[in-house]
Design a protein around this motif. Structure first.
Motif, mmCIF file in Angstrom:
data_model
loop_
_atom_site.group_PDB
_atom_site.id
_atom_site.type_symbol
_atom_site.label_atom_id
_atom_site.label_comp_id
_atom_site.label_asym_id
_atom_site.label_seq_id
_atom_site.Cartn_x
_atom_site.Cartn_y
_atom_site.Cartn_z
ATOM 1 N N SER A 1 12.220 0.905 -6.117
ATOM 2 C CA SER A 1 11.661 0.688 -4.789
ATOM 3 C C SER A 1 11.532 -0.792 -4.500
ATOM 4 N N VAL A 2 11.555 -1.114 -3.219
ATOM 5 C CA VAL A 2 11.302 -2.481 -2.752
ATOM 6 C C VAL A 2 10.381 -2.372 -1.544
ATOM 7 N N VAL A 3 9.674 -3.456 -1.257
ATOM 8 C CA VAL A 3 8.807 -3.508 -0.085
ATOM 9 C C VAL A 3 9.382 -4.505 0.904
ATOM 10 N N ILE A 4 9.656 -4.040 2.119
ATOM 11 C CA ILE A 4 10.055 -4.915 3.215
ATOM 12 C C ILE A 4 9.198 -4.533 4.419
ATOM 13 N N TYR A 5 8.404 -5.483 4.893
ATOM 14 C CA TYR A 5 7.486 -5.207 5.994
ATOM 15 C C TYR A 5 8.235 -4.895 7.281
ATOM 16 N N ASN A 6 7.547 -4.217 8.198
ATOM 17 C CA ASN A 6 8.055 -4.098 9.558
ATOM 18 C C ASN A 6 7.897 -5.452 10.257
ATOM 19 N N ALA B 1 -2.810 1.327 5.055
ATOM 20 C CA ALA B 1 -2.469 -0.081 4.844
ATOM 21 C C ALA B 1 -3.320 -1.027 5.680
ATOM 22 N N ASN B 2 -4.408 -0.526 6.299
ATOM 23 C CA ASN B 2 -5.202 -1.354 7.207
ATOM 24 C C ASN B 2 -5.646 -2.666 6.575
ATOM 25 N N THR C 1 0.836 -1.206 0.000
ATOM 26 C CA THR C 1 0.000 0.000 0.000
ATOM 27 C C THR C 1 0.864 1.247 0.000
ATOM 28 N N HIS C 2 1.878 1.247 0.810
ATOM 29 C CA HIS C 2 2.814 2.366 0.912
ATOM 30 C C HIS C 2 3.496 2.610 -0.434
ATOM 31 N N GLU C 3 3.960 1.537 -1.071
ATOM 32 C CA GLU C 3 4.636 1.654 -2.354
ATOM 33 C C GLU C 3 3.686 2.182 -3.430
ATOM 34 N N ARG C 4 2.443 1.676 -3.451
ATOM 35 C CA ARG C 4 1.473 2.139 -4.450
ATOM 36 C C ARG C 4 1.170 3.626 -4.258
ATOM 37 N N THR D 1 -9.049 8.778 10.088
ATOM 38 C CA THR D 1 -8.283 9.960 9.684
ATOM 39 C C THR D 1 -6.781 9.732 9.540
ATOM 40 N N PHE D 2 -6.197 8.865 10.341
ATOM 41 C CA PHE D 2 -4.743 8.680 10.307
ATOM 42 C C PHE D 2 -4.414 7.410 9.534
ATOM 43 N N ALA D 3 -3.762 7.574 8.381
ATOM 44 C CA ALA D 3 -3.428 6.435 7.517
ATOM 45 C C ALA D 3 -2.082 5.847 7.930
ATOM 46 N N GLU D 4 -2.072 4.558 8.237
ATOM 47 C CA GLU D 4 -0.837 3.854 8.587
ATOM 48 C C GLU D 4 -0.122 3.394 7.314
ATOM 49 N N THR D 5 1.210 3.494 7.323
ATOM 50 C CA THR D 5 1.984 2.888 6.239
ATOM 51 C C THR D 5 2.145 1.380 6.465
ATOM 52 N N PHE D 6 2.104 0.969 7.726
ATOM 53 C CA PHE D 6 2.118 -0.453 8.090
ATOM 54 C C PHE D 6 1.153 -0.697 9.244
ATOM 55 N N GLY D 7 1.445 -0.151 10.407
ATOM 56 C CA GLY D 7 0.572 -0.355 11.562
ATOM 57 C C GLY D 7 0.978 -1.593 12.339
ATOM 58 N N LEU D 8 2.154 -1.524 12.992
ATOM 59 C CA LEU D 8 2.711 -2.700 13.666
ATOM 60 C C LEU D 8 1.784 -3.237 14.747
#
Length: 349
Positions: free
Chosen positions: A157-162, A282-283, A140-143, A255-262
């Protein structure tokens, strides 16, 4: 030019954090009050320590020290000094570009944990021209970044999760059907969560809401509804215990968009459902089970889901791709590949 590394040497990696308010180390995770970005940086560094020699340069740090996560150094006015095989910059793209100019023969990465704002539209072209790879923390963050910058200006770019701790699992702790938990900084929609909880409690008066605030940011959230208790900054083990006991992680804010949301992933990892507004950040990627999604604008949906979960708790699980062992391997592959390319170029020159 960097000196040619002996084959047996561990590659030297610098992680540059120009955003931190103070120095941080692994014990701060257990003590509580540390942000998710800093905790992620430390966990990844500790996991990579056997294969990479890692040095941290942290804004706000005054004293150098050793750690399981690597060498921890103050970030001086000129930034990192020394010979490194790779430089990883947290969030600040202009710092990454400046380091690329200063270290033209070194692989440079921008590890992005935020959604860039409108004033950062020039970052794509600058990063692309500098040959800097952006590490995003979710698809989601990358898109979002691709749309924000447009395809022509999108750097590699690459995607690596938290990462989630591999040991986080359900343990049979009884859940309290009356207890909801909010466990994030208050700027992440707590004022809205208070309003949603007050509306919900008017229908289900025995509900309570516990708020675990890491304490790194003061934020005005308006009146506190009845039934709310504040837990303050908790150690990570204590926070996980509260998660295990709660009916759910209550996070239907819109209102607050998470890039991951650990914390969302951690809740599911210990078997706790997350009541989350699916159409935000990214929910939906991090909490893939649609049974945990609601429209946060619809009090009736929130009420119906809570009532259903009070009758029968849903079975939830985490995505194996979020586990630390998997995430650390992706980091090792990325850094090893970058170092191999740089070594090849050094030999060629």
């Amino acid at each position: 030019m960097r000196p040619i590394r002996h084959f047996a040497d561990r590659p030297h990696v610098a992680i540059v954090d120009p955003c931190s308010a103070a120095g941080y180390d692994l014990p701060d995770i257990e003590a509580g009050g540390l942000g998710g970005t800093e905790a992620t940086v430390l966990r990844i560094s500790a996991a990579l320590g056997a294969s990479f020699d890692i040095t941290h340069f942290q804004h706000g740090r005054s004293v150098e020290q050793r750690s399981i996560a690597g060498r921890l150094c103050p970030l001086g006015d000129r930034g990192p000094t020394g010979d490194f095989d790779a430089l990883v910059v947290i969030n600040r793209w202009k710092v990454a570009v400046a380091l690329r100019r200063r270290y033209p023969g070194t692989a440079v990465f921008l590890w992005l944990h935020v959604y860039p704002g409108r004033h950062n539209r020039k970052m794509g072209t600058a990063l692309k021209e500098a040959g800097i790879t952006v590490i995003c923390v979710s698809l989601t963050h990358e898109r979002y970044l691709e749309t924000f910058l447009n395809a022509a200006a999108m750097p590699r770019s690459v995607v690596i999760y938290n990462p989630l701790n591999d040991a986080l699992q359900p343990d049979g702790t009884p859940r309290d059907p009356c207890r909801l938990l909010f466990a994030s900084s208050p700027h992440k929609g707590l004022a809205e969560v208070f309003a949603q909880f007050a509306t919900l409690r008017a229908q289900v008066p025995d509900l309570t809401l516990a708020v675990a605030d890491p304490g790194y940011l003061r934020w005005e959230c308006g009146p506190v509804p009845e039934g709310v208790t504040f837990l303050g900054a908790l150690s990570h083990p204590a926070l996980m215990e509260h998660l295990r006991r709660a009916l759910c992680l209550f996070y239907p804010q819109t209102t607050f968009a998470e890039t991951f949301g650990l914390i969302l992933a951690e809740a599911n990892a210990v078997g706790t459902p997350v009541l989350v507004h699916g159409a935000l950040g990214a929910n939906a990627e991090i909490v893939a089970d649609r049974n945990q999604h609601v429209d946060g604008h619809d009090p009736a949906q929130i009420l119906a889901r809570i009532q259903a979960w009070r009758r029968t708790a849903p079975r939830v699980r985490s995505n194996p791709a979020f586990r630390l062992s998997s995430v650390a391997q992706k980091w090792a592959d990325l850094l090893s590949s970058a170092v191999a390319v740089q070594d090849h170029l050094e030999v060629q020159s």
